[in-house]
Design an enzyme around this catalytic site. Structure first.
Site, PDB file in Angstrom:
ATOM      1  N   HIS A  34       0.874  -1.184   0.000  1.00 10.05           N
ATOM      2  CA  HIS A  34       0.000   0.000   0.000  1.00 10.05           C
ATOM      3  C   HIS A  34       0.904   1.226   0.000  1.00 10.05           C
ATOM      4  O   HIS A  34       2.148   1.098  -0.045  1.00 10.05           O
ATOM      5  CB  HIS A  34      -0.948  -0.037   1.192  1.00 10.05           C
ATOM      6  CG  HIS A  34      -0.259  -0.250   2.507  1.00 10.05           C
ATOM      7  ND1 HIS A  34       0.572   0.690   3.069  1.00 10.05           N
ATOM      8  CD2 HIS A  34      -0.230  -1.320   3.348  1.00 10.05           C
ATOM      9  CE1 HIS A  34       1.043   0.227   4.208  1.00 10.05           C
ATOM     10  NE2 HIS A  34       0.592  -1.001   4.404  1.00 10.05           N
ATOM     11  N   GLY A  36       1.897   3.154   2.222  1.00  7.16           N
ATOM     12  CA  GLY A  36       2.911   3.207   3.282  1.00  7.16           C
ATOM     13  C   GLY A  36       4.213   2.589   2.797  1.00  7.16           C
ATOM     14  O   GLY A  36       5.298   3.170   2.925  1.00  7.16           O
ATOM     15  N   HIS A  37       4.092   1.386   2.211  1.00  5.25           N
ATOM     16  CA  HIS A  37       5.292   0.727   1.668  1.00  5.25           C
ATOM     17  C   HIS A  37       5.917   1.576   0.565  1.00  5.25           C
ATOM     18  O   HIS A  37       7.139   1.686   0.461  1.00  5.25           O
ATOM     19  CB  HIS A  37       4.928  -0.634   1.063  1.00  5.25           C
ATOM     20  CG  HIS A  37       4.325  -1.609   2.033  1.00  5.25           C
ATOM     21  ND1 HIS A  37       3.012  -2.001   1.988  1.00  5.25           N
ATOM     22  CD2 HIS A  37       4.875  -2.291   3.071  1.00  5.25           C
ATOM     23  CE1 HIS A  37       2.767  -2.882   2.946  1.00  5.25           C
ATOM     24  NE2 HIS A  37       3.883  -3.067   3.626  1.00  5.25           N
ATOM     25  N   ASP A 150       5.141   1.136  12.747  1.00  3.42           N
ATOM     26  CA  ASP A 150       5.601   0.025  13.595  1.00  3.42           C
ATOM     27  C   ASP A 150       6.732   0.551  14.482  1.00  3.42           C
ATOM     28  O   ASP A 150       7.895   0.154  14.342  1.00  3.42           O
ATOM     29  CB  ASP A 150       6.056  -1.130  12.714  1.00  3.42           C
ATOM     30  CG  ASP A 150       4.909  -1.663  11.872  1.00  3.42           C
ATOM     31  OD1 ASP A 150       4.149  -2.493  12.376  1.00  3.42           O
ATOM     32  OD2 ASP A 150       4.751  -1.200  10.714  1.00  3.42           O
ATOM     33  N   LYS A 184      -2.509   3.431   7.089  1.00  2.00           N
ATOM     34  CA  LYS A 184      -2.581   2.386   6.061  1.00  2.00           C
ATOM     35  C   LYS A 184      -1.929   1.127   6.598  1.00  2.00           C
ATOM     36  O   LYS A 184      -0.876   1.178   7.247  1.00  2.00           O
ATOM     37  CB  LYS A 184      -1.861   2.838   4.798  1.00  2.00           C
ATOM     38  CG  LYS A 184      -2.535   4.034   4.176  1.00  2.00           C
ATOM     39  CD  LYS A 184      -2.451   4.010   2.674  1.00  2.00           C
ATOM     40  CE  LYS A 184      -3.147   5.246   2.133  1.00  2.00           C
ATOM     41  NZ  LYS A 184      -3.918   4.993   0.920  1.00  2.00           N
ATOM     42  N   SER A 185      -2.575  -0.008   6.339  1.00  2.00           N
ATOM     43  CA  SER A 185      -2.048  -1.284   6.812  1.00  2.00           C
ATOM     44  C   SER A 185      -2.585  -2.386   5.911  1.00  2.00           C
ATOM     45  O   SER A 185      -3.748  -2.327   5.478  1.00  2.00           O
ATOM     46  CB  SER A 185      -2.506  -1.537   8.252  1.00  2.00           C
ATOM     47  OG  SER A 185      -2.299  -2.895   8.598  1.00  2.00           O
ATOM     48  N   ARG A 187      -3.434  -5.098   6.896  1.00  2.37           N
ATOM     49  CA  ARG A 187      -4.490  -5.771   7.660  1.00  2.37           C
ATOM     50  C   ARG A 187      -5.837  -5.049   7.585  1.00  2.37           C
ATOM     51  O   ARG A 187      -6.852  -5.620   7.995  1.00  2.37           O
ATOM     52  CB  ARG A 187      -4.068  -5.928   9.125  1.00  2.37           C
ATOM     53  CG  ARG A 187      -2.950  -6.952   9.323  1.00  2.37           C
ATOM     54  CD  ARG A 187      -2.632  -7.144  10.797  1.00  2.37           C
ATOM     55  NE  ARG A 187      -1.854  -8.347  11.037  1.00  2.37           N
ATOM     56  CZ  ARG A 187      -0.529  -8.363  11.271  1.00  2.37           C
ATOM     57  NH1 ARG A 187       0.157  -7.232  11.283  1.00  2.37           N
ATOM     58  NH2 ARG A 187       0.095  -9.511  11.497  1.00  2.37           N
TER      59      ARG A 187
HETATM   60  P1  AMP Z   1       4.832  -4.770   6.683  1.00  3.01           P
HETATM   61  O1  AMP Z   1       4.715  -5.214   5.253  1.00  3.01           O
HETATM   62  O2  AMP Z   1       3.523  -4.460   7.316  1.00  3.01           O
HETATM   63  O3  AMP Z   1       5.722  -5.669   7.492  1.00  3.01           O
HETATM   64  O4  AMP Z   1       5.576  -3.373   6.630  1.00  3.01           O
HETATM   65  C1  AMP Z   1       6.789  -3.212   5.948  1.00  3.01           C
HETATM   66  C2  AMP Z   1       7.333  -1.847   6.257  1.00  3.01           C
HETATM   67  O5  AMP Z   1       6.391  -0.856   5.857  1.00  3.01           O
HETATM   68  C3  AMP Z   1       7.591  -1.614   7.751  1.00  3.01           C
HETATM   69  O6  AMP Z   1       8.780  -0.853   7.909  1.00  3.01           O
HETATM   70  C4  AMP Z   1       6.376  -0.832   8.169  1.00  3.01           C
HETATM   71  O7  AMP Z   1       6.594  -0.014   9.300  1.00  3.01           O
HETATM   72  C5  AMP Z   1       6.139   0.014   6.944  1.00  3.01           C
HETATM   73  N1  AMP Z   1       4.753   0.496   6.924  1.00  3.01           N
HETATM   74  C6  AMP Z   1       3.620  -0.246   7.060  1.00  3.01           C
HETATM   75  N2  AMP Z   1       2.532   0.554   7.055  1.00  3.01           N
HETATM   76  C7  AMP Z   1       2.982   1.823   6.920  1.00  3.01           C
HETATM   77  C8  AMP Z   1       2.358   3.091   6.845  1.00  3.01           C
HETATM   78  N3  AMP Z   1       1.036   3.238   6.911  1.00  3.01           N
HETATM   79  N4  AMP Z   1       3.131   4.194   6.698  1.00  3.01           N
HETATM   80  C9  AMP Z   1       4.487   4.072   6.626  1.00  3.01           C
HETATM   81  N5  AMP Z   1       5.145   2.895   6.697  1.00  3.01           N
HETATM   82  C10 AMP Z   1       4.400   1.782   6.835  1.00  3.01           C
END
Ligand code: AMP
Length: 291
Positions: A34, A36-37, A150, A184-185, A187
């Site tokens: 998303h 965020g990534h 996170d 954004k997540s 999940r």
């Molecule tokens: P994940 O795929 O959820 O393990 O996240 C991978 C990376 O993306 C981690 O460093 C998270 O902190 C970052 N991340 C996830 N959601 C967001 C967001 N909404 N805004 C910024 N970074 C994010």
């Protein structure tokens, strides 16, 4: 954009890139990408010659009964998004590639894992450090990018890097949110329609907490206000609301310069986390007398 599946391929590509003097920005993810990534990728692109993203739903950071099996996955969509945003290499190892045999060695964070998410997910950060150490040894990034959403993970990784003299620089990237404030997540897709409408109340509650803490410096009152707002405006069940010094994740004291107000909320099918980090100005006095 290249997709690499094996550690050997990945190491070979990295070696060639480094031999030609290029810097490597690394964005570790669990996929279901998303914005965020993508913000992490954008930050990496600005500072590096090449950007590598890993997509790996790491089983060792999920506890028994957690959502490993139902964690959202869509590799084709992820590859298209990564390509669009300018990732050079996507590393998508299998579980067998990453964990060919049981390991008898574990990396266990210190007291930073005993608060916030670590309380209800006692082995989560052991798994995070395990996979980060492996990925960093494979990718040997110049700079790696982590989201402040996170925040506990980021704090523990920063401590790990410093304690063990890693050469990689860690960058903190601010949380990217939906227009209504929900962080954004991956999940978020597991929220029901009604929960999705309620969920922005989490960030609003944290914002109220931030405003109140700025005014009163009262930890207990701030926590209570955030709790009450989440309880009033969502059907979620609060896992925790905590206010700590950041990135130490200890109770605040007179020397604290950065404070995190963080929460985790269980909804019917998923658990969401969010936080606000605020700076304490020099002249502001903080005490924990109110607790
Ligand atoms: P994940 O795929 O959820 O393990 O996240 C991978 C990376 O993306 C981690 O460093 C998270 O902190 C970052 N991340 C996830 N959601 C967001 C967001 N909404 N805004 C910024 N970074 C994010």
């Amino acid at each position: 954009m290249k997709q690499l599946h094996t550690i050997a391929q990945c190491k070979q590509w990295i070696e060639a890139a480094k031999t030609s003097g290029q810097t490597i920005g690394f964005v570790p993810t669990m996929g279901y990408l998303h914005e965020g990534h993508l913000a992490l990728v954008n930050a990496a692109k600005q500072e590096n010659d090449l950007v590598i993203m890993s997509i790996f739903v790491n089983p060792t950071q999920f506890g028994p009964g957690e959502d490993y099996d139902v964690y959202p996955r869509d590799e084709n969509r992820d590859l298209a998004l990564a390509k669009k945003v300018g990732v050079d290499v996507v590393f998508t190892p299998t579980i067998d590639e990453m964990y060919p045999k049981e390991t008898t060695i574990q990396i266990v964070p210190g007291a930073q894992k005993n608060v916030l998410c670590g309380k209800s997910r006692p082995t989560h950060f052991d798994g995070v450090l395990q996979v980060i150490l492996k990925l960093f040894n494979i990718v040997t990034p110049t700079t790696a990018y982590f989201g402040m959403k996170d925040a506990q993970q980021l704090a523990i990784i920063e401590t790990f890097m410093e304690a063990f003299n890693f050469s990689t620089t860690i960058r903190r990237v601010p949380t990217i949110r939906e227009e209504d404030g929900l962080a954004k997540s991956s999940r978020n897709v597991h929220l029901t329609e009604i929960e999705r409408l309620e969920a922005p109340a989490i960030y609003k509650a944290l914002q109220s907490g931030q405003a109140l803490f700025r005014k009163t410096k009262n930890t207990a009152q701030t926590i209570e206000t955030v709790r009450q707002q989440i309880e009033t405006h969502t059907s979620g069940k609060i896992d925790y609301v905590e206010l700590l010094a950041y990135p130490q994740l200890t109770p605040i004291d007179a020397h604290t310069t950065e404070v995190i107000i963080a929460t985790a909320v269980h909804f019917a099918h998923t658990r969401l986390i969010d936080n606000i980090i605020l700076q304490i100005e020099d002249e502001e006095h903080v005490s924990n007398d109110d607790e």
